[in-house]
Design a protein around this motif. Structure first.
Motif, short mmCIF file in Angstrom:
data_model
loop_
_atom_site.label_atom_id
_atom_site.label_comp_id
_atom_site.label_asym_id
_atom_site.label_seq_id
_atom_site.Cartn_x
_atom_site.Cartn_y
_atom_site.Cartn_z
N VAL A 175 48.12 -83.99 31.68
CA VAL A 175 47.53 -82.96 32.53
C VAL A 175 48.59 -82.47 33.51
CG1 VAL A 175 45.16 -83.79 32.35
CG2 VAL A 175 46.65 -84.74 34.10
N SER A 176 48.34 -81.31 34.08
CA SER A 176 49.31 -80.69 34.97
C SER A 176 49.38 -81.43 36.31
CB SER A 176 48.94 -79.24 35.22
OG SER A 176 47.72 -79.15 35.95
N LEU A 177 50.47 -81.19 37.02
CA LEU A 177 50.60 -81.78 38.37
C LEU A 177 49.52 -81.24 39.29
CD1 LEU A 177 54.48 -81.76 38.94
CD2 LEU A 177 53.03 -83.61 38.05
N GLU A 178 49.11 -79.99 39.06
CA GLU A 178 48.04 -79.42 39.88
C GLU A 178 46.75 -80.22 39.72
OE1 GLU A 178 51.05 -76.24 39.29
OE2 GLU A 178 50.07 -77.69 37.96
N ARG A 179 46.44 -80.64 38.48
CA ARG A 179 45.25 -81.44 38.23
C ARG A 179 45.38 -82.81 38.91
NH1 ARG A 179 41.57 -77.75 36.54
NH2 ARG A 179 41.85 -77.07 34.39
N LEU A 180 46.53 -83.44 38.75
CA LEU A 180 46.73 -84.75 39.38
C LEU A 180 46.61 -84.66 40.89
CD1 LEU A 180 49.66 -86.25 37.26
CD2 LEU A 180 47.28 -86.98 37.27
N ALA A 181 47.15 -83.59 41.45
CA ALA A 181 47.05 -83.41 42.90
C ALA A 181 45.59 -83.32 43.32
CB ALA A 181 47.81 -82.15 43.31
N LEU A 182 44.82 -82.50 42.59
CA LEU A 182 43.39 -82.35 42.90
C LEU A 182 42.67 -83.68 42.82
CD1 LEU A 182 40.70 -80.71 43.20
CD2 LEU A 182 40.71 -80.49 40.71
N LEU A 183 42.93 -84.44 41.78
CA LEU A 183 42.20 -85.69 41.55
C LEU A 183 42.57 -86.78 42.54
CD1 LEU A 183 42.33 -85.69 37.65
CD2 LEU A 183 40.37 -85.19 39.10
N THR A 184 43.71 -86.64 43.20
CA THR A 184 44.07 -87.61 44.24
C THR A 184 43.74 -87.07 45.63
OG1 THR A 184 46.36 -86.76 44.39
CG2 THR A 184 45.94 -88.56 42.84
N GLY A 185 43.06 -85.92 45.67
CA GLY A 185 42.60 -85.37 46.95
C GLY A 185 43.70 -84.72 47.77
N ARG A 186 44.66 -84.09 47.10
CA ARG A 186 45.80 -83.50 47.80
C ARG A 186 46.08 -82.09 47.29
NH1 ARG A 186 46.60 -88.93 47.25
NH2 ARG A 186 47.78 -90.06 48.85
N SER A 187 46.76 -81.32 48.13
CA SER A 187 47.33 -80.07 47.67
C SER A 187 48.54 -80.41 46.81
CB SER A 187 47.76 -79.20 48.85
OG SER A 187 48.84 -79.81 49.55
N LEU A 188 49.03 -79.45 46.04
CA LEU A 188 50.18 -79.73 45.18
C LEU A 188 51.40 -80.12 46.00
CD1 LEU A 188 51.49 -79.80 42.41
CD2 LEU A 188 51.92 -77.33 42.61
N SER A 189 51.63 -79.42 47.11
CA SER A 189 52.80 -79.73 47.94
C SER A 189 52.68 -81.12 48.57
CB SER A 189 52.97 -78.68 49.03
OG SER A 189 51.81 -78.60 49.86
N ALA A 190 51.47 -81.49 49.01
CA ALA A 190 51.26 -82.82 49.59
C ALA A 190 51.40 -83.90 48.52
CB ALA A 190 49.89 -82.90 50.23
N PHE A 191 50.95 -83.60 47.30
CA PHE A 191 51.07 -84.54 46.20
C PHE A 191 52.54 -84.82 45.90
CE2 PHE A 191 51.62 -85.25 41.61
CZ PHE A 191 50.84 -86.39 41.43
N LYS A 192 53.34 -83.77 45.81
CA LYS A 192 54.76 -83.94 45.51
C LYS A 192 55.46 -84.71 46.63
CE LYS A 192 55.36 -79.83 42.59
NZ LYS A 192 56.01 -78.50 42.48
N ARG A 193 55.11 -84.39 47.87
CA ARG A 193 55.73 -85.07 49.01
C ARG A 193 55.37 -86.54 49.02
NH1 ARG A 193 53.44 -82.34 52.65
NH2 ARG A 193 51.78 -83.84 53.11
N ASP A 194 54.08 -86.85 48.86
CA ASP A 194 53.64 -88.23 48.87
C ASP A 194 54.19 -89.00 47.66
OD1 ASP A 194 52.27 -87.58 51.13
OD2 ASP A 194 50.27 -87.66 50.22
#
Length: 262
Positions: A175-194
């Motif tokens: 799945v895309s990074l956008e999906r993973l970000a959503l599923l972990t409760g984050r924006s894409l930029s916050a997901f990449k940073r974290d």
């Protein structure tokens, strides 16, 4: 909202992210679902709900010709209208499982049979009866298992969760990074940073490397064939998998010597 059957199975079975609640009735065959934690297996006559905002892999025990599902997709707009019309309340649903079994009942079997006269084309319902049959199915589900209201009428976005645990459990999903970000409760930029903070590596690079390490283990220590595992590990094609494997390990996966356990 529409129903789907075996003639569109290939597209359905490729999906790994469930954007809307999906009612699945197994008209013929056997299928297993993997959500990163557990495997759920269902046979002819069984039915379940695949929950929105979850990752699920579909795995057939036979060929696609041996498998016939009937699916109803409940989008948020329809469920909101239903809730307002019938004044339904949503209680908290305790389980976080991606797949929830619906108890067997003649009500369900009779409903599935009743859909056929209103079907057109590839099990698409006549629009004059579509809302009626969808409402009928939800009423039956809530009659059988009132607690399902806690699933169907919960439209909350995923809450922020432990990223490291989630990614380590679900790295095999394509799945895309956008999906993973959503599923972990984050924006894409916050997901990449974290992600960088936790793994000291960009998510795209880490995910590919993690999948390849898993492939190496499966081929060398379990004797699995590359052709049998590349989809399981989130690669879109065998050639893509082989090229990435050679780039990572300096050899194609078929060159690995199978370990005898010594």
């Amino acid at each position: 909202m529409r129903t789907l059957t075996s003639q569109v199975k290939p597209d359905v079975l490729k999906e790994q992210f469930i954007p809307d609640h999906l009612f699945i009735y197994i008209a013929k065959g056997n299928v297993s679902f993997f959500d990163g934690n557990e495997i759920y297996t269902y046979s002819s006559g069984d039915c379940c709900i695949a929950r929105r905002n979850h990752l699920v892999k579909f795995m057939l025990s036979g060929t696609t010709e041996d498998f016939e599902p009937i699916l109803f997709c409940f989008d948020e707009a329809f469920l909101n209208q239903f809730r307002q019309k019938y004044q339904s309340s949503a209680v908290k649903f305790a389980s976080e499982h991606a797949i929830v079994k619906v108890c067997e009942s003649e009500l369900i079997h009779s409903f599935v049979r009743s859909v056929k006269p209103y079907s057109i084309g590839v099990m698409e319902l006549d629009t004059a009866f579509e809302d009626i049959k969808y409402e009928e199915l939800v009423i039956i589900l809530l009659r059988l298992q009132p607690e399902l209201a806690g699933i169907l009428f919960n439209f909350d976005t995923p809450e922020k969760i432990n990223l490291e645990a989630y990614v380590n459990r679900n790295f095999r999903f394509n799945v895309s990074l956008e999906r993973l970000a959503l599923l972990t409760g984050r924006s894409l930029s916050a997901f990449k940073r974290d992600f960088n903070a936790v793994f000291s590596e960009p998510p795209g690079r880490w995910l590919v490397r993690k999948r390849l390490q898993e492939a190496y283990f499966l081929v060398q220590h379990q004797g699995r064939k590359p052709s049998d595992i590349y989809l399981e590990l989130g690669f879109e094609s065998l050639s893509h998998f082989s090229v990435a494997f050679k780039k990572e390990f300096g050899m194609v996966p078929t060159s690995l010597k199978i370990s005898n356990g010594d």
